[in-house]
Scaffold this motif. Sequence first.
Motif, PDB file in Angstrom:
ATOM      1  N   UNK A  31       4.646   2.784 -16.713  1.00  0.00           N
ATOM      2  CA  UNK A  31       3.785   3.879 -17.039  1.00  0.00           C
ATOM      3  C   UNK A  31       4.156   4.745 -18.033  1.00  0.00           C
ATOM      4  N   UNK A  32       5.394   5.660 -17.632  1.00  0.00           N
ATOM      5  CA  UNK A  32       5.810   6.533 -18.675  1.00  0.00           C
ATOM      6  C   UNK A  32       5.168   7.855 -18.605  1.00  0.00           C
ATOM      7  N   UNK A  33       4.423   7.633 -17.752  1.00  0.00           N
ATOM      8  CA  UNK A  33       3.045   9.099 -18.139  1.00  0.00           C
ATOM      9  C   UNK A  33       2.986   9.494 -16.784  1.00  0.00           C
ATOM     10  N   UNK A  34       2.594  11.535 -17.564  1.00  0.00           N
ATOM     11  CA  UNK A  34       2.846  12.332 -16.309  1.00  0.00           C
ATOM     12  C   UNK A  34       1.362  12.329 -15.748  1.00  0.00           C
ATOM     13  N   UNK A  35       0.612  11.839 -16.084  1.00  0.00           N
ATOM     14  CA  UNK A  35      -0.768  11.814 -14.986  1.00  0.00           C
ATOM     15  C   UNK A  35      -0.042  10.825 -14.063  1.00  0.00           C
ATOM     16  N   UNK A  36      -1.207  10.473 -12.773  1.00  0.00           N
ATOM     17  CA  UNK A  36      -1.252   9.789 -12.074  1.00  0.00           C
ATOM     18  C   UNK A  36      -2.020   8.544 -11.977  1.00  0.00           C
ATOM     19  N   UNK A  37      -1.603   7.829 -11.288  1.00  0.00           N
ATOM     20  CA  UNK A  37      -2.253   6.237 -11.547  1.00  0.00           C
ATOM     21  C   UNK A  37      -2.454   6.206  -9.802  1.00  0.00           C
ATOM     22  N   UNK A  38      -3.641   5.628  -9.873  1.00  0.00           N
ATOM     23  CA  UNK A  38      -4.145   5.816  -8.971  1.00  0.00           C
ATOM     24  C   UNK A  38      -3.904   4.164  -7.912  1.00  0.00           C
ATOM     25  N   UNK A  39      -3.422   3.797  -6.813  1.00  0.00           N
ATOM     26  CA  UNK A  39      -3.422   3.084  -6.446  1.00  0.00           C
ATOM     27  C   UNK A  39      -4.331   1.565  -6.362  1.00  0.00           C
ATOM     28  N   UNK A  40      -5.109   1.809  -6.229  1.00  0.00           N
ATOM     29  CA  UNK A  40      -5.573   0.866  -7.169  1.00  0.00           C
ATOM     30  C   UNK A  40      -5.536  -0.112  -7.945  1.00  0.00           C
ATOM     31  N   UNK A  41      -5.167   0.702  -8.871  1.00  0.00           N
ATOM     32  CA  UNK A  41      -4.788   0.170  -9.947  1.00  0.00           C
ATOM     33  C   UNK A  41      -3.313  -0.898 -10.112  1.00  0.00           C
ATOM     34  N   UNK A  42      -2.858   0.016  -9.499  1.00  0.00           N
ATOM     35  CA  UNK A  42      -1.066  -0.317  -8.932  1.00  0.00           C
ATOM     36  C   UNK A  42      -1.233  -2.001  -8.152  1.00  0.00           C
ATOM     37  N   UNK A  43      -2.336  -1.884  -6.720  1.00  0.00           N
ATOM     38  CA  UNK A  43      -2.058  -2.854  -5.802  1.00  0.00           C
ATOM     39  C   UNK A  43      -3.233  -4.641  -6.846  1.00  0.00           C
ATOM     40  N   UNK A  44      -3.509  -4.086  -8.185  1.00  0.00           N
ATOM     41  CA  UNK A  44      -4.468  -4.941  -8.771  1.00  0.00           C
ATOM     42  C   UNK A  44      -3.075  -5.524  -9.632  1.00  0.00           C
ATOM     43  N   UNK A  45      -2.445  -4.542 -10.092  1.00  0.00           N
ATOM     44  CA  UNK A  45      -1.181  -5.179 -11.481  1.00  0.00           C
ATOM     45  C   UNK A  45      -0.756  -5.853 -10.224  1.00  0.00           C
ATOM     46  N   UNK A  46      -0.020  -5.310  -9.358  1.00  0.00           N
ATOM     47  CA  UNK A  46       0.791  -5.951  -8.089  1.00  0.00           C
ATOM     48  C   UNK A  46       0.901  -7.067  -7.557  1.00  0.00           C
ATOM     49  N   UNK A  47      -0.601  -7.812  -8.154  1.00  0.00           N
ATOM     50  CA  UNK A  47      -1.120  -8.179  -6.332  1.00  0.00           C
ATOM     51  C   UNK A  47      -0.991  -8.145  -4.851  1.00  0.00           C
ATOM     52  N   UNK A  48      -1.163  -6.366  -4.679  1.00  0.00           N
ATOM     53  CA  UNK A  48      -0.659  -6.355  -3.384  1.00  0.00           C
ATOM     54  C   UNK A  48      -1.608  -5.712  -2.858  1.00  0.00           C
ATOM     55  N   UNK A  49      -2.134  -6.485  -1.663  1.00  0.00           N
ATOM     56  CA  UNK A  49      -3.085  -4.801  -1.227  1.00  0.00           C
ATOM     57  C   UNK A  49      -2.856  -3.628  -0.816  1.00  0.00           C
ATOM     58  N   UNK A  50      -3.714  -3.462  -2.038  1.00  0.00           N
ATOM     59  CA  UNK A  50      -3.439  -1.459  -1.775  1.00  0.00           C
ATOM     60  C   UNK A  50      -4.110  -1.018   0.079  1.00  0.00           C
ATOM     61  N   UNK A  51      -4.314  -1.711   1.088  1.00  0.00           N
ATOM     62  CA  UNK A  51      -4.426  -1.507   2.033  1.00  0.00           C
ATOM     63  C   UNK A  51      -2.741  -1.532   2.913  1.00  0.00           C
ATOM     64  N   UNK A  52      -2.221  -2.156   2.230  1.00  0.00           N
ATOM     65  CA  UNK A  52      -0.617  -2.442   2.705  1.00  0.00           C
ATOM     66  C   UNK A  52      -0.001  -1.357   1.598  1.00  0.00           C
ATOM     67  N   UNK A  53       0.272  -0.833   0.678  1.00  0.00           N
ATOM     68  CA  UNK A  53       0.758  -0.344  -0.234  1.00  0.00           C
ATOM     69  C   UNK A  53      -0.145   0.908   0.337  1.00  0.00           C
ATOM     70  N   UNK A  54      -0.861   1.397   0.719  1.00  0.00           N
ATOM     71  CA  UNK A  54      -0.908   2.598   1.362  1.00  0.00           C
ATOM     72  C   UNK A  54      -0.270   3.385   1.951  1.00  0.00           C
ATOM     73  N   UNK A  55       0.766   2.481   3.172  1.00  0.00           N
ATOM     74  CA  UNK A  55       2.045   2.863   3.962  1.00  0.00           C
ATOM     75  C   UNK A  55       3.247   2.996   3.581  1.00  0.00           C
TER      76      UNK A  55
END
Length: 143
Positions: free
Chosen positions: A20-44
């Motif tokens: 992302x190379x940005x100083x802003x914050x990336x929502x977990x929902x976006x990361x989970x969607x791009x990586x095709x991983x459950x948002x709930x699992x990524x939380x931990x």
Amino acid sequence: MMISTRGRYALRVMIDLAEQQTSSFTPLKEIAARQEISEKYLESIVKNLVQNGFLEGLRGKGGGYRLVRAPEEYTVGSILRLMEGSLAPVACLEQRAQPCNREEKCRTLPMWKKLYGLLNDFFDGITLADLIDSERSGDNYVI
């Protein structure tokens, strides 16, 4: 040795944020969607990364996660050790292992120590920057 999904997914999250190379914050929902991983699992997983100073998190509107340091400053080894606890191929090489009564006469211990060193050197020699640069350069061929 087998790297768990926690270790592999932590690497994917860190690479995603490095890309992302940005100083802003990336929502977990976006990361989970791009990586095709459950948002709930990524939380931990991100919780562990934040608690150990690998990521910074911000709650609320405009919140999410970002790297604390530059991608060049994160090694694959440091991320995997954080998530896996150790890269030791055998129990006797774990950090707080019980002393082995066979250590003096163990014929295989030097081999395991050498493998352990190779694993650490290999993973510590690769940074997040290396991983995102290899994708961009087109040098990611398979033989």
